[in-house]
Enzyme design. Structure first.
Site, PDB file in Angstrom:
ATOM      1  N   ARG A  50      42.975  36.853  38.352  1.00 20.83           N
ATOM      2  CA  ARG A  50      44.230  37.493  38.730  1.00 20.83           C
ATOM      3  C   ARG A  50      44.324  38.871  38.080  1.00 20.83           C
ATOM      4  O   ARG A  50      43.662  39.151  37.082  1.00 20.83           O
ATOM      5  CB  ARG A  50      45.428  36.642  38.289  1.00 20.83           C
ATOM      6  N   LYS A  78      47.326  31.284  33.478  1.00 24.24           N
ATOM      7  CA  LYS A  78      48.738  30.926  33.390  1.00 24.24           C
ATOM      8  C   LYS A  78      48.955  29.886  32.307  1.00 24.24           C
ATOM      9  O   LYS A  78      48.121  29.015  32.087  1.00 24.24           O
ATOM     10  CB  LYS A  78      49.235  30.389  34.741  1.00 24.24           C
ATOM     11  N   HIS A  95      44.881  40.978  44.822  1.00 21.58           N
ATOM     12  CA  HIS A  95      44.945  39.585  45.285  1.00 21.58           C
ATOM     13  C   HIS A  95      44.043  39.354  46.490  1.00 21.58           C
ATOM     14  O   HIS A  95      43.473  38.262  46.647  1.00 21.58           O
ATOM     15  CB  HIS A  95      46.378  39.186  45.633  1.00 21.58           C
ATOM     16  N   ARG A 147      40.705  38.649  45.184  1.00 23.25           N
ATOM     17  CA  ARG A 147      40.674  37.259  44.702  1.00 23.25           C
ATOM     18  C   ARG A 147      40.511  36.315  45.900  1.00 23.25           C
ATOM     19  O   ARG A 147      39.738  35.354  45.849  1.00 23.25           O
ATOM     20  CB  ARG A 147      41.975  36.968  43.945  1.00 23.25           C
ATOM     21  N   HIS A 158      43.277  27.329  39.097  1.00 21.59           N
ATOM     22  CA  HIS A 158      44.380  26.600  39.717  1.00 21.59           C
ATOM     23  C   HIS A 158      44.580  25.256  39.027  1.00 21.59           C
ATOM     24  O   HIS A 158      43.614  24.630  38.591  1.00 21.59           O
ATOM     25  CB  HIS A 158      44.107  26.356  41.197  1.00 21.59           C
ATOM     26  N   TYR A 209      42.942  28.875  50.696  1.00 19.62           N
ATOM     27  CA  TYR A 209      41.799  29.753  50.944  1.00 19.62           C
ATOM     28  C   TYR A 209      40.795  29.149  51.930  1.00 19.62           C
ATOM     29  O   TYR A 209      39.792  29.777  52.249  1.00 19.62           O
ATOM     30  CB  TYR A 209      41.071  30.057  49.630  1.00 19.62           C
TER      31      TYR A 209
END
Length: 296
Positions: free
Chosen positions: A146, A170, A240, A243, A266, A275
């Site tokens: 990211r 994250k 993005h 990505r 994720h 995706y």
């Protein structure tokens, strides 16, 4: 209003990133300001669903997108869940709220040739900014990280001999992503030119501006948008999309969905499955071209 306790909870217990907490704070303050003005009270712990619904109506009238409204209400809902957890309220007024419908936007990845064209344009560059920009493009496409993860990379996160990079995702979740030989070569070159500029003392971050300070997110966006505007006619040209291209191209080549999930950082497969649409289209072409019954 217990905002500070909630924000501390997000920071220290949920391990949310600081920029995420800033967004939560802004959403809560926006509703609080509306509540004070509309209902002449600053005790939003007593707000009911009808009052919150009136805020949603105002936001819609102001032509705020459904996606943004859903984010604001999600912040508010999380706040009420926290209040319920610590016993400040007995029911969450948003417990049965259903998000507004959001039209699904198709994310079109860059083609391999578009990415190659950008990297080719940067291949013979020797100045600091061009080498840095090439590294940024290569890191995005080779790791799928990211934008905020790239900005926060530190020199010590790079292990060229092991050909891997540590990424802080994250909720401060670390993951290790392998590096291609070509990326390692660009990294070595970048570190050489990085040492030639005037870097702020003890600057730990890998990617810097020409003034020797940590790069920032808007600059990263402008870099990607600028180079890909010359190579692609696609509407969206952002970090993005790189990505997205990383994930799509891996899946097109037969990569395992779980492996791509881990590389992207994720927490669930559901997030990775967005995706797969382009991959399914690619598989359909291969199937139609290759199946023996289709050749008769």
């Amino acid at each position: 209003m217990l905002f500070s306790k909630f924000l501390e909870y997000l920071l220290f217990e949920k391990n949310y990133a600081k920029h995420t907490i800033v967004a939560y704070k802004a959403d809560l303050e926006a509703f609080s300001n509306f509540y004070i003005q509309e209902f002449e009270s600053d005790v939003i712990t007593k707000a009911n669903y009808a009052q919150i619904r009136s805020w949603i109506v105002v936001l819609v009238e102001q032509k705020v997108s459904n996606r943004t409204i859903n984010r604001k209400i999600s912040s508010l809902k999380s706040y009420y869940k926290f209040l319920l957890k610590i016993g400040e309220i007995t029911n969450n007024p948003l417990a049965k709220h259903k998000p507004l419908k959001v039209s699904k936007t198709i994310q079109i990845p860059f083609s391999e040739s578009e990415i190659d064209n950008v990297l080719d344009d940067l291949r013979d560059a020797h100045d600091f900014e061009s080498i840095r920009d090439r590294l940024i493009v290569e890191l995005f496409y080779a790791t799928g990280m990211r934008r905020i993860e790239l900005v926060n990379l530190k020199v010590l996160d790079i292990n060229i001999s092991a050909r891997q990079i540590k990424v802080l995702g994250k909720r401060n979740k670390e993951r290790y992503v392998p590096l291609l030989d070509t990326v390692c070569q660009t990294l070595k070159l970048y570190l050489e030119v990085r040492s030639d500029i005037q870097v702020k003392e003890n600057e730990p971050f890998l990617l810097l501006t020409k003034k020797g300070v940590k790069i920032y997110e808007t600059l990263v966006y402008r870099i990607i948008n600028s180079y890909f505007s010359k190579a692609s006619a696609k509407v969206k040209k952002s970090p993005h999309i790189l990505r997205h291209s990383f994930a799509t191209h891996l899946l097109n080549e037969g990569a395992n969905l779980n492996a791509v999930k881990e590389l992207l950082g994720h927490s669930s497969l559901a997030a990775t499955q967005v995706y797969t649409n382009n991959s399914v289209a690619q598989l359909t072409k291969v199937y139609q071209r290759s199946h023996p019954r289709n050749k008769r």
